[in-house]
Write a protein that holds these residues in place. Sequence first.
Motif, PDB file in Angstrom:
ATOM      1  N   VAL A 188       1.013  -1.200   0.016  1.00 23.71           N
ATOM      2  CA  VAL A 188       0.285   0.014  -0.076  1.00 23.71           C
ATOM      3  C   VAL A 188       0.768   1.293  -0.003  1.00 23.71           C
ATOM      4  O   VAL A 188       0.508   2.133  -0.604  1.00 23.71           O
ATOM      5  CB  VAL A 188      -1.074  -0.092   1.207  1.00 23.71           C
ATOM      6  N   VAL A 189       1.612   1.250   0.803  1.00 23.05           N
ATOM      7  CA  VAL A 189       2.733   2.520   0.888  1.00 23.05           C
ATOM      8  C   VAL A 189       3.493   2.698  -0.460  1.00 23.05           C
ATOM      9  O   VAL A 189       3.548   3.765  -0.763  1.00 23.05           O
ATOM     10  CB  VAL A 189       3.833   2.109   2.163  1.00 23.05           C
ATOM     11  N   SER A 190       3.888   1.914  -0.894  1.00 22.10           N
ATOM     12  CA  SER A 190       4.658   1.829  -2.121  1.00 22.10           C
ATOM     13  C   SER A 190       3.818   1.955  -3.572  1.00 22.10           C
ATOM     14  O   SER A 190       4.240   2.846  -4.489  1.00 22.10           O
ATOM     15  CB  SER A 190       5.474   0.537  -2.518  1.00 22.10           C
ATOM     16  N   THR A 191       2.725   1.554  -3.628  1.00 20.07           N
ATOM     17  CA  THR A 191       1.641   1.549  -4.774  1.00 20.07           C
ATOM     18  C   THR A 191       0.485   2.537  -4.562  1.00 20.07           C
ATOM     19  O   THR A 191      -0.026   3.319  -5.286  1.00 20.07           O
ATOM     20  CB  THR A 191       1.086   0.393  -5.192  1.00 20.07           C
ATOM     21  N   GLY A 192       0.067   2.817  -3.449  1.00 18.98           N
ATOM     22  CA  GLY A 192      -1.035   3.702  -3.074  1.00 18.98           C
ATOM     23  C   GLY A 192      -2.237   2.942  -2.859  1.00 18.98           C
ATOM     24  O   GLY A 192      -3.125   3.426  -2.165  1.00 18.98           O
ATOM     25  N   THR A 193      -2.333   1.933  -3.514  1.00 17.59           N
ATOM     26  CA  THR A 193      -3.698   1.021  -3.588  1.00 17.59           C
ATOM     27  C   THR A 193      -3.549  -0.403  -3.477  1.00 17.59           C
ATOM     28  O   THR A 193      -2.501  -0.864  -4.386  1.00 17.59           O
ATOM     29  CB  THR A 193      -4.348   1.537  -4.748  1.00 17.59           C
ATOM     30  N   LEU A 194      -4.429  -1.039  -2.743  1.00 18.14           N
ATOM     31  CA  LEU A 194      -4.315  -2.565  -2.672  1.00 18.14           C
ATOM     32  C   LEU A 194      -5.644  -3.068  -2.841  1.00 18.14           C
ATOM     33  O   LEU A 194      -6.677  -2.784  -2.360  1.00 18.14           O
ATOM     34  CB  LEU A 194      -3.547  -3.150  -1.383  1.00 18.14           C
ATOM     35  N   CYS A 195      -5.737  -4.088  -3.747  1.00 19.48           N
ATOM     36  CA  CYS A 195      -6.899  -4.867  -4.047  1.00 19.48           C
ATOM     37  C   CYS A 195      -6.624  -6.265  -3.590  1.00 19.48           C
ATOM     38  O   CYS A 195      -5.878  -6.932  -4.167  1.00 19.48           O
ATOM     39  CB  CYS A 195      -7.381  -4.549  -5.336  1.00 19.48           C
ATOM     40  N   GLY A 196      -7.312  -6.942  -2.835  1.00 21.40           N
ATOM     41  CA  GLY A 196      -7.340  -8.360  -2.563  1.00 21.40           C
ATOM     42  C   GLY A 196      -8.517  -8.989  -2.219  1.00 21.40           C
ATOM     43  O   GLY A 196      -9.716  -8.340  -2.018  1.00 21.40           O
ATOM     44  N   ILE A 197      -8.284 -10.367  -2.155  1.00 23.25           N
ATOM     45  CA  ILE A 197      -9.653 -11.329  -2.212  1.00 23.25           C
ATOM     46  C   ILE A 197      -9.595 -12.516  -1.114  1.00 23.25           C
ATOM     47  O   ILE A 197      -8.331 -13.061  -1.142  1.00 23.25           O
ATOM     48  CB  ILE A 197     -10.354 -11.730  -3.509  1.00 23.25           C
ATOM     49  N   TRP A 198     -10.296 -12.605  -0.138  1.00 25.82           N
ATOM     50  CA  TRP A 198     -10.289 -14.177   0.706  1.00 25.82           C
ATOM     51  C   TRP A 198     -10.687 -15.165  -0.297  1.00 25.82           C
ATOM     52  O   TRP A 198     -11.957 -15.220  -0.798  1.00 25.82           O
ATOM     53  CB  TRP A 198     -11.119 -13.981   1.942  1.00 25.82           C
ATOM     54  N   LEU A 199      -9.874 -16.182  -0.523  1.00 22.90           N
ATOM     55  CA  LEU A 199     -10.111 -17.261  -1.171  1.00 22.90           C
ATOM     56  C   LEU A 199     -10.325 -18.684  -0.288  1.00 22.90           C
ATOM     57  O   LEU A 199      -9.918 -18.387   0.758  1.00 22.90           O
ATOM     58  CB  LEU A 199      -8.887 -17.542  -2.299  1.00 22.90           C
ATOM     59  N   GLY A 200     -10.669 -19.793  -0.925  1.00 22.97           N
ATOM     60  CA  GLY A 200     -10.806 -20.818  -0.001  1.00 22.97           C
ATOM     61  C   GLY A 200     -12.062 -20.861   0.632  1.00 22.97           C
ATOM     62  O   GLY A 200     -12.858 -19.835   0.471  1.00 22.97           O
ATOM     63  N   ASP A 201     -11.993 -21.943   1.455  1.00 23.70           N
ATOM     64  CA  ASP A 201     -13.601 -21.945   2.270  1.00 23.70           C
ATOM     65  C   ASP A 201     -13.222 -21.569   3.730  1.00 23.70           C
ATOM     66  O   ASP A 201     -12.004 -21.275   4.078  1.00 23.70           O
ATOM     67  CB  ASP A 201     -14.046 -23.489   2.341  1.00 23.70           C
ATOM     68  N   LYS A 202     -14.008 -21.888   4.536  1.00 21.10           N
ATOM     69  CA  LYS A 202     -14.030 -21.149   6.046  1.00 21.10           C
ATOM     70  C   LYS A 202     -13.055 -21.976   6.839  1.00 21.10           C
ATOM     71  O   LYS A 202     -12.414 -21.465   7.714  1.00 21.10           O
ATOM     72  CB  LYS A 202     -15.274 -21.205   6.717  1.00 21.10           C
ATOM     73  N   ASN A 203     -12.647 -23.214   6.185  1.00 22.68           N
ATOM     74  CA  ASN A 203     -11.588 -23.979   7.164  1.00 22.68           C
ATOM     75  C   ASN A 203     -10.325 -23.847   6.810  1.00 22.68           C
ATOM     76  O   ASN A 203      -9.572 -23.924   7.523  1.00 22.68           O
ATOM     77  CB  ASN A 203     -11.941 -25.333   6.768  1.00 22.68           C
ATOM     78  N   SER A 204      -9.936 -23.172   5.508  1.00 22.23           N
ATOM     79  CA  SER A 204      -8.636 -22.786   4.790  1.00 22.23           C
ATOM     80  C   SER A 204      -8.732 -21.719   4.147  1.00 22.23           C
ATOM     81  O   SER A 204      -8.504 -21.741   2.949  1.00 22.23           O
ATOM     82  CB  SER A 204      -8.323 -24.151   4.385  1.00 22.23           C
ATOM     83  N   PRO A 205      -9.361 -20.700   4.672  1.00 21.87           N
ATOM     84  CA  PRO A 205      -9.094 -19.120   3.923  1.00 21.87           C
ATOM     85  C   PRO A 205      -7.613 -18.725   3.684  1.00 21.87           C
ATOM     86  O   PRO A 205      -6.788 -19.398   4.456  1.00 21.87           O
ATOM     87  CB  PRO A 205      -9.832 -18.361   4.836  1.00 21.87           C
ATOM     88  N   TYR A 206      -7.562 -17.961   2.401  1.00 19.56           N
ATOM     89  CA  TYR A 206      -6.088 -17.553   2.361  1.00 19.56           C
ATOM     90  C   TYR A 206      -6.333 -16.120   1.597  1.00 19.56           C
ATOM     91  O   TYR A 206      -7.539 -16.193   0.874  1.00 19.56           O
ATOM     92  CB  TYR A 206      -5.167 -18.545   1.670  1.00 19.56           C
ATOM     93  N   PHE A 207      -5.569 -15.226   1.654  1.00 18.98           N
ATOM     94  CA  PHE A 207      -5.784 -13.905   1.040  1.00 18.98           C
ATOM     95  C   PHE A 207      -4.757 -13.782  -0.324  1.00 18.98           C
ATOM     96  O   PHE A 207      -3.689 -13.752   0.242  1.00 18.98           O
ATOM     97  CB  PHE A 207      -5.321 -12.793   2.126  1.00 18.98           C
TER      98      PHE A 207
END
Length: 503
Positions: free
Chosen positions: A124-143
């Motif tokens: 965020v500090v270097s680019t100004g903007t960050l977009c991400g999404i939580w993938l996986g199910d509720k037992n094994s999520p990852y960003f």
Amino acid sequence: MTEVNELEREQFDYHDYIATFVDGFVTKLYSKGIVNEIEADTLKKYFSNPDEYQKELEKITEYYYISNGEIFQLLDMAKILPTLNYKIDAFEKNKSYEKNALLCKKTLHKLKHKTLTRDIISQVVSTGTLCGIWLGDKNSPYFYIFDDLNYVFPSHMVNGNWVVTVDIGWFDTMNELQRSIMLKNLSPFVTERDYKNFQSNREKYKYKDLPQDRTAVIRTHTLKRNQNLGLSWVTQGLYDILHKKKLRDLEKAVANKIINAIAVLKIGSDKNNGEYSNLKLSKPVKKKVYSGVKAALEKNSKDGITVVAIPDFSDLIFPDIKSGDSLDPKKFESINNDILASLGISPALLNGTGGNFASAKINLDVFYKKLAVLLEEIEIEVYGKLFNLILPNNQKDNFFMVYDKEPPLTNKEKVDILLKLHSQAGFSLKAVIDSLNGVDFTEYIDQSIYEQEILKLPQKIQPYASAYIGNSNNDNAGRPSIDESDNPNTIKNKENDGNNLPE
């Protein structure tokens, strides 16, 4: 025809005349070691439309992170300063509160949340903007964090929150293997079918919105709420960095002139009615003069010196580059202070120069406040949505994370506070012992019991008695009173009723 020929002849003479003065050459004799990076006009073009040149600004930031000490310090400080100690809390606490809070903590530990948060802050500090999404199910999520804002970007707001949109044309930039892996990761939010629809109708199926409950948008340095892209933290100092680069280039040019010194030897003279003019001297004579001078100059010299021989009617003059005021060390100190001021870093904070402890402490507190704004967004946008994903539906928007956002206490300050609580209120001693590096609490307690109950050291080793140590049950304990009734000052004091003033 005569007039035409005369005109052509005059034109030829004119061109020959002009060519006499414009013929020249360019040498890089003094530019060795000087690297062309980016011009101020190019920066001005990028800054005038940062949305269009977002990728270019991102590349400039990455380049200066590698090559420039001030930018490196800024981005690294933003990444390493937060302790990322946190608390899990809830608005409504029922009988399942402890169980749900424990699940949140376990999930954060499994995700290595400190590493993830530092990566988010850095991007965020270097680019100004960050977009991400939580993938996986509720037992094994990852960003998953998207790196290219040209294809995955915050497009618009719905219900006060940003919607992340994917340009399906992004998958055209990948090879077949990369596209297959990416579509598999993003499924069911972006699928192979979406890509095939895009291939059949590129205008209609060009964009696909991602679900708001799983996506996170974090921006920094935005002046408007509806501004979808933020600005890097390094842009404010780039003009000053370019100016410092000019000063360094001037230093290198001066050094190159000294290293590449050239001696000019003029052969021939107009004395004696031009008898020894360059044009009248024979080639062997001129070569002998040149060789003799060169040999004399190179004698006792390891690397030698460049000698240029030219006729007496010619001259070779190089620009006189002087250090003067341009290379005054104070100029470098001034531009360094300008760079750090524009980046928001105090030199006292970095290396202890240019200020005192108080000024460095103020600058550190301000820097922590800037980081606190980012941490607040991360708490809500990233981890708040994670908790909604892993917790039961009846706990939606109930649990939240709170990071420590103040400068951390020193180890001595923590030990002093905990020891005072233990001494005055009887709180646990474990926190005090755990704060001491190299001391294990269990071993400390076991050793204390062994010394007191087995060895009985308190009974065997007693402190030396001083003049006023006594038993509290003894009436004579404490310092004995002295009645100096014969002392004239004492008698006078008693007559005046001690220290009470007369009415």
